[in-house]
Scaffold this active site. Structure first.
Site, PDB file in Angstrom:
ATOM      1  N   ASP A 184       0.830  -1.196   0.000  1.00 33.16           N
ATOM      2  CA  ASP A 184       0.000   0.000   0.000  1.00 33.16           C
ATOM      3  C   ASP A 184       0.869   1.253   0.000  1.00 33.16           C
ATOM      4  OD1 ASP A 184      -2.580   1.484   0.458  1.00 33.16           O
ATOM      5  OD2 ASP A 184      -1.576   1.974   2.328  1.00 33.16           O
ATOM      6  N   GLU A 202      -1.936  -5.321  -3.696  1.00 31.09           N
ATOM      7  CA  GLU A 202      -0.955  -4.577  -2.907  1.00 31.09           C
ATOM      8  C   GLU A 202       0.155  -5.502  -2.418  1.00 31.09           C
ATOM      9  OE1 GLU A 202      -3.982  -1.137  -1.136  1.00 31.09           O
ATOM     10  OE2 GLU A 202      -3.450  -2.876   0.088  1.00 31.09           O
TER      11      GLU A 202
END
Length: 228
Positions: free
Chosen positions: A49, A121
């Site tokens: 992320d 992610e």
């Protein structure tokens, strides 16, 4: 560690061959499949992320040197949100290689937006740890592709813009009505109708009410702004 044929094919789709294949295996391992000695992808998701955020911040600054922070923030949010990560994951066939527990398999985990977004992610983090920032950046820019160039338009808040358009003409805010819901509980599809007080309306379908409302507002806004 030797990767399975499906993971080798996935490497080809994302454009990265792992020198440490265990990182890719961890990235595609959901918590429902993890066991003692077999790590899941949650820690990688946390790192990925942040890597994704840095890549997109750099890309947006480079794409529009004159943009203000207020203009950049919604564009950034549109590029890194879970919905976008899940779209990219679907295009790369990530759902096909996820390692899921039986309960997630039964409930359609390979198609779940949150699960796909988290796994995307994790894959970004796996590439970062395997080869460094530049290969991870190159992969993200390649997979996100045209989304980056058109994000200024996509990030526009259509519901707010439509409401402002209506109020500037003395009309009440538009209404939004759910006119249909299809599909199983774990993967529903909503059809929402946006309607103005003068009777003009537009419909859109999406996997969540929020996305369907925004899509319907965008369609109706395009209609009224074109004068049709």
């Amino acid at each position: 560690m030797k990767l399975s044929a499906d993971l080798r094919a996935f490497e080809g789709r994302i454009g990265h061959r792992f020198t440490r294949p265990a990182l890719l295996v961890q990235a595609v391992t959901h918590g429902s499949f993890a066991a003692v000695g077999r790590a899941d992808n949650q820690r990688l998701e946390f790192l990925g992320d942040r890597v994704l955020g840095l890549v997109m911040a750099e890309a947006l600054l480079a794409a529009d040197p004159a943009a203000t922070e207020g203009q950049l923030a919604p564009r950034f949010n549109a590029l890194v949100r879970k919905e976008t990560c899940a779209e990219v994951a679907r295009e790369a066939g990530l759902g096909e290689v996820l390692k899921l527990g039986r309960s997630e398999m039964i409930s359609g985990g390979r198609r779940k937006q949150a699960l796909l977004g988290d796994a995307m992610e994790a894959v970004i983090a796996a590439v970062y740890l395997d080869a460094g920032y530049q290969p991870a950046r190159d992969m993200v820019l390649r997979l996100w592709g045209e989304r980056i160039g058109r994000v200024a338009e996509d990030a526009r808040d259509a519901k707010t813009a439509l409401q402002e358009w209506a109020q500037s003409r003395g009309m009440p805010p538009p209404s939004y009505e759910e006119v249909a819901r299809e599909g199983p509980d774990h993967a529903p599809r909503f059809t929402i109708e946006a309607r103005l007080s003068d009777g003009r309306s537009a419909r859109a379908e999406a996997g969540s009410k929020r996305l369907a409302e925004h899509a319907a507002a965008k369609a109706l806004l395009a209609e009224v702004e074109s004068g049709t």
